[in-house]
Write an enzyme that holds these catalytic residues in place. Structure first.
Site, PDB file in Angstrom:
ATOM      1  N   HIS A 105       4.086   6.050  -2.418  1.00  0.00           N
ATOM      2  CA  HIS A 105       5.221   6.980  -2.668  1.00  0.00           C
ATOM      3  C   HIS A 105       5.702   6.794  -4.254  1.00  0.00           C
ATOM      4  O   HIS A 105       6.090   7.930  -4.304  1.00  0.00           O
ATOM      5  CB  HIS A 105       6.183   6.156  -1.759  1.00  0.00           C
ATOM      6  N   PHE A 108       1.073  -1.140   0.012  1.00  0.00           N
ATOM      7  CA  PHE A 108       0.114   0.146   0.145  1.00  0.00           C
ATOM      8  C   PHE A 108       0.911   1.440   0.047  1.00  0.00           C
ATOM      9  O   PHE A 108       0.759   2.070  -0.817  1.00  0.00           O
ATOM     10  CB  PHE A 108      -0.976   0.006   1.282  1.00  0.00           C
ATOM     11  N   CYS A 109       1.744   1.326   0.932  1.00  0.00           N
ATOM     12  CA  CYS A 109       2.699   2.605   0.796  1.00  0.00           C
ATOM     13  C   CYS A 109       3.685   2.524  -0.200  1.00  0.00           C
ATOM     14  O   CYS A 109       4.139   3.695  -0.440  1.00  0.00           O
ATOM     15  CB  CYS A 109       3.345   2.443   2.301  1.00  0.00           C
ATOM     16  N   VAL A 110       4.152   1.548  -0.665  1.00  0.00           N
ATOM     17  CA  VAL A 110       5.093   1.373  -1.722  1.00  0.00           C
ATOM     18  C   VAL A 110       4.292   2.237  -3.062  1.00  0.00           C
ATOM     19  O   VAL A 110       4.961   3.021  -3.527  1.00  0.00           O
ATOM     20  CB  VAL A 110       5.620  -0.137  -2.154  1.00  0.00           C
TER      21      VAL A 110
END
Length: 335
Positions: free
Chosen positions: A90, A85-87
């Site tokens: 960003h 999700f965070c990859v």
């Protein structure tokens, strides 16, 4: 109807009042996304929501240094923590900075062409290992509070996202398409590239004590936000009995940054010690939390507020282990 929330049912953001509404207003203004689920999922615990936002804002958004560099550091952290999700988030935000080629190279799993970018990305990955040598920094030393704050922010947010959200940044996984990633980034470009005044988020915090700020923050608002989140997250320990609390703390003292084996050797049984198991999973492998783990712990008195606090406690014990090792390293080098 599908929802990005795995185990909680946050109130609709439009019904928010008080601190939660104030945080959402700042997020919309300074982050460019009106109601990001990484923060909405914390809304049942405003005392956690406000310092989480404050730490991210004061480091990633308003802190010193280039936004591209800090996004790369955060991406490295997210890769190390196995948080898709965070990859993806960003990667989209790198499009927002205007670094479209860099964003797409990383989306394909390729290394940055620039040696400077590659070093920052590797530095972010390396921060998962407590006690790892993080100097010399791949950025100017005066930017260290913002970069260190960014890394610690996402060691926390990665764990919250992996534990409590699905993997999809956008509905149906639309972020996997290049055109969607690029368009999403371009819609955020004006906000991402606009300078933000440091310290604004501190007004959202209930208690600020400059004496609690870590030395690496060098008197910046990042340190005050970090201290506030530490104080709020550690309250979740009260959901565990003394033996479980001790087990979690001791396990993290011995943690070397590795991911646990598939068999989860050494983790407490969910039937016997469900709270300790859930907290340790949140710390070391939040992507391994299952419906059965949550159900084994949750009783009628365990509201969404309780679950968010327990996960946040486990997540922050890992963050604190990383930060404590970092602070000890800085003190040794100063002597």
């Amino acid at each position: 109807m599908s929802t990005p929330f795995r185990y909680t049912e946050p109130l609709p953001p439009k019904s928010a009042t008080g601190t939660v509404a104030e945080v959402y207003a700042q997020i919309a203004l300074d982050f460019g996304i009106a109601e990001p689920v990484t923060f909405v999922v914390l809304s049942s615990a405003p005392e956690l929501l406000a310092p989480t936002w404050a730490l991210m804002r004061e480091s990633l958004i308003a802190g010193a240094g280039s936004r591209t560099g800090k996004e790369l550091a955060a991406l490295g952290v997210s890769l190390a923590n196995k948080c898709p999700f965070c990859v993806d988030a960003h990667t989209v935000l790198l499009h927002a900075t205007g670094d479209h080629g860099l964003a797409e190279r990383l989306a394909r799993g390729e290394a940055p062409q620039s040696e400077e970018h590659a070093r920052v990305l590797a530095w972010g990955r390396h921060t998962r290992v407590p006690g790892a040598a993080l100097e010399p920094y791949p950025f100017p030393r005066e930017h260290a509070p913002a970069y260190l704050g960014t890394a610690l922010t996402f060691h926390f947010i990665n764990r919250i996202a992996s534990a409590l959200l699905t993997e999809n940044l956008l509905p149906a996984g639309a972020q996997r398409f290049r055109a969607v990633r690029s368009l999403a980034g371009r819609t955020l470009a004006r906000t991402v590239r606009r300078p933000a005044r440091p310290g604004t988020a501190l007004a959202l915090l209930d208690h600020i004590d400059p004496g609690e700020a870590p030395a690496w923050a060098d008197g910046t608002p990042v340190g005050l936000a970090y201290a506030a989140l530490l104080r709020a997250a550690m309250r979740g320990a009260g959901l565990l009995d003394t033996d479980d609390h001790h087990l979690v703390e001791q396990t993290l003292q011995d943690w070397d940054g590795s991911h646990p084996p598939l068999t989860l050797d050494g983790f407490p049984d969910r039937r016997e010690r469900p709270g300790a198991r859930l907290a340790l999973l949140a710390a070391l492998a939040p992507y391994r939390i299952t419906d059965e783990d949550v159900a084994a712990w949750r009783r009628p008195e365990h509201t969404d507020h309780c679950l968010v606090h327990l996960v946040a406690y486990g997540a922050f014990v890992a963050v604190d282990r990383i930060e404590s090792s970092l602070s000890a390293q800085i003190i040794r080098e100063a002597l």
